[in-house]
Design a protein around this motif. Structure first.
Motif, PDB file in Angstrom:
ATOM      1  N   TRP A   1      68.969  -6.145  69.427  1.00  0.00           N
ATOM      2  CA  TRP A   1      69.554  -7.067  68.459  1.00  0.00           C
ATOM      3  C   TRP A   1      69.428  -6.556  67.031  1.00  0.00           C
ATOM      4  CZ3 TRP A   1      72.796 -10.716  69.731  1.00  0.00           C
ATOM      5  CH2 TRP A   1      72.772 -11.218  71.015  1.00  0.00           C
ATOM      6  N   SER A   2      68.616  -5.550  66.806  1.00  0.00           N
ATOM      7  CA  SER A   2      68.452  -5.001  65.459  1.00  0.00           C
ATOM      8  C   SER A   2      69.795  -4.572  64.874  1.00  0.00           C
ATOM      9  CB  SER A   2      67.487  -3.815  65.478  1.00  0.00           C
ATOM     10  OG  SER A   2      67.374  -3.250  64.203  1.00  0.00           O
ATOM     11  N   ALA A   3      70.618  -3.928  65.662  1.00  0.00           N
ATOM     12  CA  ALA A   3      71.937  -3.489  65.180  1.00  0.00           C
ATOM     13  C   ALA A   3      72.801  -4.675  64.781  1.00  0.00           C
ATOM     14  CB  ALA A   3      72.637  -2.659  66.251  1.00  0.00           C
ATOM     15  N   TRP A   4      72.719  -5.766  65.529  1.00  0.00           N
ATOM     16  CA  TRP A   4      73.524  -6.950  65.216  1.00  0.00           C
ATOM     17  C   TRP A   4      73.045  -7.623  63.941  1.00  0.00           C
ATOM     18  CZ3 TRP A   4      73.881 -12.541  66.018  1.00  0.00           C
ATOM     19  CH2 TRP A   4      75.209 -12.985  66.093  1.00  0.00           C
ATOM     20  N   PHE A   5      71.750  -7.441  63.649  1.00  0.00           N
ATOM     21  CA  PHE A   5      71.176  -7.973  62.414  1.00  0.00           C
ATOM     22  C   PHE A   5      71.138  -6.884  61.339  1.00  0.00           C
ATOM     23  CE2 PHE A   5      69.550 -11.318  65.236  1.00  0.00           C
ATOM     24  CZ  PHE A   5      69.852 -12.430  64.483  1.00  0.00           C
ATOM     25  N   ASP A   6      72.210  -6.107  61.249  1.00  0.00           N
ATOM     26  CA  ASP A   6      72.391  -5.101  60.192  1.00  0.00           C
ATOM     27  C   ASP A   6      71.257  -4.082  60.142  1.00  0.00           C
ATOM     28  OD1 ASP A   6      74.744  -6.463  59.502  1.00  0.00           O
ATOM     29  OD2 ASP A   6      73.661  -7.783  58.138  1.00  0.00           O
ATOM     30  N   ASP A   7      70.737  -3.718  61.302  1.00  0.00           N
ATOM     31  CA  ASP A   7      69.676  -2.718  61.437  1.00  0.00           C
ATOM     32  C   ASP A   7      68.390  -3.080  60.707  1.00  0.00           C
ATOM     33  OD1 ASP A   7      71.022  -0.970  63.199  1.00  0.00           O
ATOM     34  OD2 ASP A   7      72.170  -0.165  61.529  1.00  0.00           O
ATOM     35  N   LEU A   8      68.129  -4.369  60.555  1.00  0.00           N
ATOM     36  CA  LEU A   8      66.855  -4.803  60.000  1.00  0.00           C
ATOM     37  C   LEU A   8      65.768  -4.617  61.059  1.00  0.00           C
ATOM     38  CD1 LEU A   8      67.939  -8.055  58.119  1.00  0.00           C
ATOM     39  CD2 LEU A   8      67.636  -5.761  57.191  1.00  0.00           C
ATOM     40  N   ALA A   9      64.529  -4.504  60.621  1.00  0.00           N
ATOM     41  CA  ALA A   9      63.406  -4.273  61.531  1.00  0.00           C
ATOM     42  C   ALA A   9      63.017  -5.574  62.242  1.00  0.00           C
ATOM     43  CB  ALA A   9      62.216  -3.732  60.753  1.00  0.00           C
ATOM     44  N   LEU A  10      62.812  -5.480  63.554  1.00  0.00           N
ATOM     45  CA  LEU A  10      62.354  -6.617  64.352  1.00  0.00           C
ATOM     46  C   LEU A  10      60.913  -6.373  64.760  1.00  0.00           C
ATOM     47  CD1 LEU A  10      65.362  -7.123  66.808  1.00  0.00           C
ATOM     48  CD2 LEU A  10      64.974  -8.213  64.610  1.00  0.00           C
ATOM     49  N   SER A  11      60.065  -7.382  64.602  1.00  0.00           N
ATOM     50  CA  SER A  11      58.663  -7.300  65.019  1.00  0.00           C
ATOM     51  C   SER A  11      58.333  -8.531  65.849  1.00  0.00           C
ATOM     52  CB  SER A  11      57.734  -7.268  63.800  1.00  0.00           C
ATOM     53  OG  SER A  11      58.025  -6.180  62.974  1.00  0.00           O
ATOM     54  N   HIS A  12      57.716  -8.302  67.012  1.00  0.00           N
ATOM     55  CA  HIS A  12      57.306  -9.402  67.878  1.00  0.00           C
ATOM     56  C   HIS A  12      55.860  -9.771  67.576  1.00  0.00           C
ATOM     57  CE1 HIS A  12      60.469  -7.504  70.583  1.00  0.00           C
ATOM     58  NE2 HIS A  12      60.992  -8.596  70.056  1.00  0.00           N
ATOM     59  N   HIS A  13      55.552 -11.057  67.680  1.00  0.00           N
ATOM     60  CA  HIS A  13      54.213 -11.549  67.411  1.00  0.00           C
ATOM     61  C   HIS A  13      53.676 -12.272  68.642  1.00  0.00           C
ATOM     62  CE1 HIS A  13      54.806 -10.483  63.220  1.00  0.00           C
ATOM     63  NE2 HIS A  13      56.021 -10.994  63.360  1.00  0.00           N
TER      64      HIS A  13
END
Length: 77
Positions: free
Chosen positions: A17-29
């Motif tokens: 999904w990072s690409a769909w969110f304009d390549d923003l960084a995703l971090s799981h918690h």
């Protein structure tokens, strides 16, 4: 002028999904949330990200503006 933002949403999003969110960084918690973090070009782009969160039916927990990274002082020789 671009700004940095951090969106926290309920649930874990797959890295694809990072690409769909304009390549923003995703971090799981561990608490079951995901942070989407990065630079957004303008307010229209920020609203676009929020629209994507809404369209996916995700729960927006928080939205925070992040301080800009420190820039080196170029006035020194």
């Amino acid at each position: 002028m671009s700004s940095r933002y951090e969106l926290r949403i309920g649930g874990h999003l797959d890295e694809r999904w990072s690409a769909w969110f304009d390549d923003l960084a995703l971090s799981h918690h561990a608490d079951g949330t995901t942070t989407i973090r990065g630079t957004v070009t303008d307010q229209a782009a920020l609203h676009g990200l929020l629209t994507k969160v809404r369209d996916l039916g995700l729960t927006l927990i928080s939205l925070n503006a992040m301080p800009a990274p420190a820039r080196p002082d170029r006035s020194e020789p």
